[in-house]
Design an enzyme around this catalytic site. Structure first.
Site, PDB file in Angstrom:
ATOM      1  N   ARG A  95     -22.480  21.312 -29.411  1.00 18.29           N
ATOM      2  CA  ARG A  95     -22.961  22.600 -29.919  1.00 18.29           C
ATOM      3  C   ARG A  95     -21.757  23.519 -30.131  1.00 18.29           C
ATOM      4  O   ARG A  95     -20.876  23.579 -29.272  1.00 18.29           O
ATOM      5  CB  ARG A  95     -23.923  23.216 -28.912  1.00 18.29           C
ATOM      6  CG  ARG A  95     -24.526  24.578 -29.292  1.00 18.29           C
ATOM      7  CD  ARG A  95     -25.497  24.973 -28.194  1.00 18.29           C
ATOM      8  NE  ARG A  95     -26.266  26.190 -28.458  1.00 18.29           N
ATOM      9  CZ  ARG A  95     -26.028  27.370 -27.875  1.00 18.29           C
ATOM     10  NH1 ARG A  95     -25.030  27.507 -27.031  1.00 18.29           N
ATOM     11  NH2 ARG A  95     -26.806  28.405 -28.129  1.00 18.29           N
ATOM     12  N   ASP A 146     -26.279  38.222 -27.799  1.00 20.68           N
ATOM     13  CA  ASP A 146     -27.074  37.873 -26.611  1.00 20.68           C
ATOM     14  C   ASP A 146     -28.075  39.006 -26.370  1.00 20.68           C
ATOM     15  O   ASP A 146     -28.157  39.924 -27.187  1.00 20.68           O
ATOM     16  CB  ASP A 146     -26.142  37.635 -25.404  1.00 20.68           C
ATOM     17  CG  ASP A 146     -25.210  38.816 -25.151  1.00 20.68           C
ATOM     18  OD1 ASP A 146     -25.692  39.972 -25.191  1.00 20.68           O
ATOM     19  OD2 ASP A 146     -24.008  38.600 -24.909  1.00 20.68           O
ATOM     20  N   LYS A 149     -26.555  42.524 -26.860  1.00 22.60           N
ATOM     21  CA  LYS A 149     -26.069  43.027 -28.150  1.00 22.60           C
ATOM     22  C   LYS A 149     -26.348  42.031 -29.260  1.00 22.60           C
ATOM     23  O   LYS A 149     -26.236  40.814 -29.073  1.00 22.60           O
ATOM     24  CB  LYS A 149     -24.573  43.360 -28.074  1.00 22.60           C
ATOM     25  CG  LYS A 149     -23.732  42.253 -27.488  1.00 22.60           C
ATOM     26  CD  LYS A 149     -22.296  42.727 -27.237  1.00 22.60           C
ATOM     27  CE  LYS A 149     -21.539  41.695 -26.411  1.00 22.60           C
ATOM     28  NZ  LYS A 149     -20.265  42.177 -25.919  1.00 22.60           N
ATOM     29  N   GLU A 194     -30.011  33.762 -28.588  1.00 25.87           N
ATOM     30  CA  GLU A 194     -30.649  34.607 -27.560  1.00 25.87           C
ATOM     31  C   GLU A 194     -31.160  35.911 -28.166  1.00 25.87           C
ATOM     32  O   GLU A 194     -30.726  37.000 -27.803  1.00 25.87           O
ATOM     33  CB  GLU A 194     -29.673  34.870 -26.396  1.00 25.87           C
ATOM     34  CG  GLU A 194     -29.290  33.593 -25.669  1.00 25.87           C
ATOM     35  CD  GLU A 194     -28.479  33.827 -24.387  1.00 25.87           C
ATOM     36  OE1 GLU A 194     -27.833  34.885 -24.265  1.00 25.87           O
ATOM     37  OE2 GLU A 194     -28.513  32.946 -23.514  1.00 25.87           O
ATOM     38  N   HIS A 266     -32.507  32.692 -14.143  1.00 25.32           N
ATOM     39  CA  HIS A 266     -33.667  32.468 -15.006  1.00 25.32           C
ATOM     40  C   HIS A 266     -34.895  31.852 -14.356  1.00 25.32           C
ATOM     41  O   HIS A 266     -35.676  31.184 -15.026  1.00 25.32           O
ATOM     42  CB  HIS A 266     -33.234  31.658 -16.227  1.00 25.32           C
ATOM     43  CG  HIS A 266     -32.317  32.431 -17.142  1.00 25.32           C
ATOM     44  ND1 HIS A 266     -31.451  31.833 -18.020  1.00 25.32           N
ATOM     45  CD2 HIS A 266     -32.136  33.770 -17.285  1.00 25.32           C
ATOM     46  CE1 HIS A 266     -30.785  32.769 -18.689  1.00 25.32           C
ATOM     47  NE2 HIS A 266     -31.182  33.953 -18.254  1.00 25.32           N
ATOM     48  N   GLU A 291     -28.741  26.043 -23.517  1.00 25.29           N
ATOM     49  CA  GLU A 291     -27.606  26.411 -22.666  1.00 25.29           C
ATOM     50  C   GLU A 291     -28.024  26.281 -21.212  1.00 25.29           C
ATOM     51  O   GLU A 291     -29.079  26.799 -20.822  1.00 25.29           O
ATOM     52  CB  GLU A 291     -27.191  27.880 -22.890  1.00 25.29           C
ATOM     53  CG  GLU A 291     -26.650  28.189 -24.254  1.00 25.29           C
ATOM     54  CD  GLU A 291     -26.207  29.655 -24.363  1.00 25.29           C
ATOM     55  OE1 GLU A 291     -26.032  30.321 -23.319  1.00 25.29           O
ATOM     56  OE2 GLU A 291     -26.055  30.126 -25.504  1.00 25.29           O
ATOM     57  N   ASP A 302      -8.379  31.431 -13.159  1.00 27.96           N
ATOM     58  CA  ASP A 302      -7.488  31.947 -14.211  1.00 27.96           C
ATOM     59  C   ASP A 302      -7.198  33.447 -14.091  1.00 27.96           C
ATOM     60  O   ASP A 302      -6.608  34.035 -14.990  1.00 27.96           O
ATOM     61  CB  ASP A 302      -8.050  31.617 -15.601  1.00 27.96           C
ATOM     62  CG  ASP A 302      -9.251  32.464 -15.975  1.00 27.96           C
ATOM     63  OD1 ASP A 302      -9.822  33.132 -15.080  1.00 27.96           O
ATOM     64  OD2 ASP A 302      -9.623  32.472 -17.151  1.00 27.96           O
ATOM     65  N   ASP A 387     -17.826  46.972 -24.633  1.00 26.47           N
ATOM     66  CA  ASP A 387     -17.801  45.819 -23.732  1.00 26.47           C
ATOM     67  C   ASP A 387     -16.461  45.082 -23.856  1.00 26.47           C
ATOM     68  O   ASP A 387     -15.589  45.178 -22.993  1.00 26.47           O
ATOM     69  CB  ASP A 387     -18.982  44.889 -24.062  1.00 26.47           C
ATOM     70  CG  ASP A 387     -19.178  43.808 -23.019  1.00 26.47           C
ATOM     71  OD1 ASP A 387     -18.515  43.873 -21.956  1.00 26.47           O
ATOM     72  OD2 ASP A 387     -19.976  42.887 -23.261  1.00 26.47           O
ATOM     73  N   ASP A 398     -14.848  29.442 -15.848  1.00 28.26           N
ATOM     74  CA  ASP A 398     -14.023  28.297 -15.421  1.00 28.26           C
ATOM     75  C   ASP A 398     -14.585  27.600 -14.195  1.00 28.26           C
ATOM     76  O   ASP A 398     -14.416  26.400 -14.023  1.00 28.26           O
ATOM     77  CB  ASP A 398     -12.571  28.741 -15.183  1.00 28.26           C
ATOM     78  CG  ASP A 398     -12.448  29.983 -14.339  1.00 28.26           C
ATOM     79  OD1 ASP A 398     -12.232  29.864 -13.131  1.00 28.26           O
ATOM     80  OD2 ASP A 398     -12.577  31.102 -14.893  1.00 28.26           O
TER      81      ASP A 398
HETATM   82 CA    CA Z   1     -12.160  33.171 -14.579  1.00 30.73          CA
END
Ligand code: CA
Length: 651
Positions: A95, A146, A149, A194, A266, A291, A302, A387, A398
């Site tokens: 995807r 999403d 927005k 979404e 969810h 998803e 990270d 945002d 990650d």
């Molecule tokens: Ca991260």
């Protein structure tokens, strides 16, 4: 000779297993005709899974990751094309999201993979080379779309809903044509991402569904063989049957009703299955999870904060482990398959979006900015100032990847394969949640001998724990009020434990949970019963029970407890109280009697659960006996509860 050879082979194998890290141990065993695969993780087979069930992965950030220097490795430790690693692991569809123009006025990418049409074509080409299908996820926006927005592309600003519908038709057709010209044919196209709260800048259901109808017509007119999916989220709160009804009445022609399903946000699998089954049965649509994902760790790798980590407010039906990821993915696939023939597949979201190389945040940040490998670059601020413009950075996902920070696959990646066969391994502890204990200061305190553990097959059991022998529990309970950390070992895992040393309370049944009339003396001074032990957590300060009062005509009572055998010294007493309608002449106070002296502290009751906390400090006591109590006098109709009386030494 033969025997020696076998022995030698065993020794070599043993040496190999001992010398190798976990990644090598996770290498897949050949699938057997019967019975589950012997593996490093446990996966319950998904029964009756169709051969063409879509087992997908969203790898939209891949090109940006590769440009940033990220490398991926197969289960033999060899550097490998991620697409091949995915295909070899059982993934059969990729995807990719598509943004119209994810670049600022100077041509700098917004990030999140800078997923323009060229990116989609390149990823689609590589997916096809590895015999995987392609799902193109049209966002009909220049950046993330999403529930929060759904911005129109820059170039479409100011278009009327009707003009936008025409534009969507033209853009969809043109995009599919360019893909076709490059030899890329999607198996499925997702029209919007979404879209519960809008699409491409439109908010009303009428306008949104008109855009969907137009997008759908474009796909159908271009190639009737391409499946068309609509995509919603929040199955825990949205009504999918109602959404499907409106799509039907709006004449939106589609094949697949897709949802996001992240278990931390969810709701339950049972609810997911019900939502999808209803749409499948009532409206004759295929259904899928477009998803899903789960963390293998709470750690960030990270330097850019993750969406899900330690201590957030969310559901946690699985441990944050590789095994937890495998269980989650298999459970979601099982749930979609349980819908029946309509169940089309499940896509894992961004399993390869790991940390880009770099020795510092600055080095990684430079790559996120240059190559678009973070969730957003600073350049996205021009389009999305509130945002992206404020919080731009690296990967927020990650810790939910199916690869470790060095690009080595986690065995959870093989779940795509294992769920067709089942996989088994030695039964062992997978996870032990942190333990929280409360110790009453200066009271005898013991640590539990066993604690709950989640096993790798998903079962739960009590396991023995060896606590850090250097910690003396009674000494711990003698420390100042506060939280203390200690550790232990159980089932081969480190156990983290927090002990909350709370104030010593010299009163018995101080929170009324035992309803102990032996220690509490309650004297009702006006006519009629007016107090009771009420079991109702909402009205209690702690626990479930409190001393409740009310009377239609008048309230007047005392409640008290006398403690003996106290060491000479100074003491402190307090009380929690809430209530109302006490009248102007109400008299409410906490009292203490010690060495023949009487101390009082009055308080007010100002409404439901507005807890009043009268305190009397520094009460001297030489004769070893203290009485703590409360006097309550209100007008008729006065009501409230008293809870958590406290008597403890004043340090
Ligand atoms: Ca991260």
């Amino acid at each position: 000779m033969k025997r020696i050879a076998v022995l030698l082979a065993s020794v070599l194998l043993l040496g190999l297993l001992t010398a190798c890290g976990s990644a090598e141990q996770t290498a897949a065993q050949p699938e057997e005709e019967t019975g589950p695969t012997q593996a490093g993780i446990w996966v319950e087979k998904v029964e009756n899974l169709p051969e063409n069930f879509l087992l997908g992965a969203d790898v939209s950030t891949l090109l940006a990751q590769e440009a940033s220097g990220v490398r991926y490795y197969d289960f033999d430790g060899q550097e490998q094309d991620l697409m091949k690693i995915l295909a070899d692991s059982g993934v059969n569809c990729v995807r990719v999201r598509l943004w119209v123009d994810p670049y600022d006025s100077q041509g700098r990418g917004y990030g999140g993979g800078n997923c323009d049409l060229d990116t989609v074509i390149e990823l689609g080409r590589r997916a096809q080379e590895n015999d995987m299908g392609l799902l193109v996820d049209f966002h009909y926006s220049d950046f993330w779309a999403d529930p929060g927005k759904q911005m129109a592309p820059k170039a479409w600003k100011g278009l009327s809903p009707e003009e936008k519908a025409e534009q969507i038709y033209a853009y969809t057709t043109e995009s599919l044509q360019k893909m076709k010209d490059a030899g890329v044919t999607p198996r499925m196209v997702q029209i919007g991402n979404e879209i519960n709260n809008g699409l491409s800048g439109e908010k009303s259901t009428l306008n949104v569904n008109n855009l969907l109808a137009s997008a759908s017509r474009a796909v159908r007119d271009f190639d009737p063989g391409i499946l068309i999916a609509v995509h919603y989220t929040n199955p825990e709160s949205a009504n999918y049957s109602n959404i499907a009804y409106k799509l039907a009445t709006s004449g939106v022609d589609y094949d697949v009703f897709a949802t996001s399903y992240y278990p931390f946000w969810h709701g339950t699998l049972e609810n997911l299955r019900e939502q999808l089954s209803t749409v499948a049965e009532k409206y004759g649509k295929r259904v899928m999870v477009a998803e899903t994902s789960w963390p293998y760790t709470a750690e960030d790798s990270d330097g850019s904060g993750n969406s899900i980590g330690e201590g957030g407010v969310y559901a946690k039906p699985y441990p944050f482990t590789v095994q937890g990821q495998a269980r989650e993915l298999a459970d979601v696939a099982r749930t979609v398959a349980a819908v029946g023939e309509a169940g089309l597949g499940v896509f894992y979201w961004e399993p390869a979006w790991i940390a880009v190389p770099g020795d510092s945040w600055e080095e990684r940040s430079a790559k996120w900015e240059q190559f678009g490998s973070g969730w957003a670059s600073s350049f996205a601020g021009e389009y999305d100032p509130d945002d992206a413009g404020r919080y731009y950075g690296g990967s927020s996902w990650d810790n939910q990847a199916l690869f470790d920070p060095q690009g080595r696959p986690l065995e959870s990646l093989l779940t795509f394969r294992y769920l067709r066969t089942g996989a088994e391994t030695e039964l062992k502890v997978d996870s032990i949640e942190p333990v929280f204990l409360t110790a009453k200061r200066n009271q005898p305190f013991t640590l539990p001998e066993t604690i709950p553990a989640v096993m790798n097959d998903g079962s739960e059991t009590q396991v023995e724990v060896n606590w850090d022998a250097s910690v003396d529990p009674d000494e711990l309970a003698s420390r100042a009020v506060g939280k203390y950390e200690l550790s232990g070992e159980a089932g081969g895992q480190t156990v983290r434990c927090t002990v909350d040393v709370v104030e010593e309370n010299l009163l018995s049944d101080f929170s009324f949970e035992e309803q102990n009339t032996q220690v509490w003396t309650i004297t009702e001074l006006s006519a009629g019963p007016q107090t009771d032990f009420q079991v109702k957590a909402m009205d209690a300060f702690s626990g479930e029970t409190s001393l409740h009062f009310w009377h239609a005509n008048a309230v007047e009572f005392t409640v008290e407890q006398t403690v003996t055998g106290l060491a000479p010294g100074k003491y402190r007493a307090s009380l929690q109280a809430q209530g109302g309608d006490v009248g102007e002449d109400a008299v409410l106070y906490l009292y203490v009697i010690s060495d023949g002296e009487r101390y009082e502290q009055s308080f007010q009751l100002t409404g439901w659960v507005n807890w009043a906390n009268p305190v009397i400090e520094g009460i001297p006591c030489q004769n070893g006996e203290i009485t703590v109590g409360a006097y309550i006098k209100t007008a008729g109709g006065g009501w409230g509860t008293l809870d958590d009386f406290l008597l403890n030494p004043a340090d």
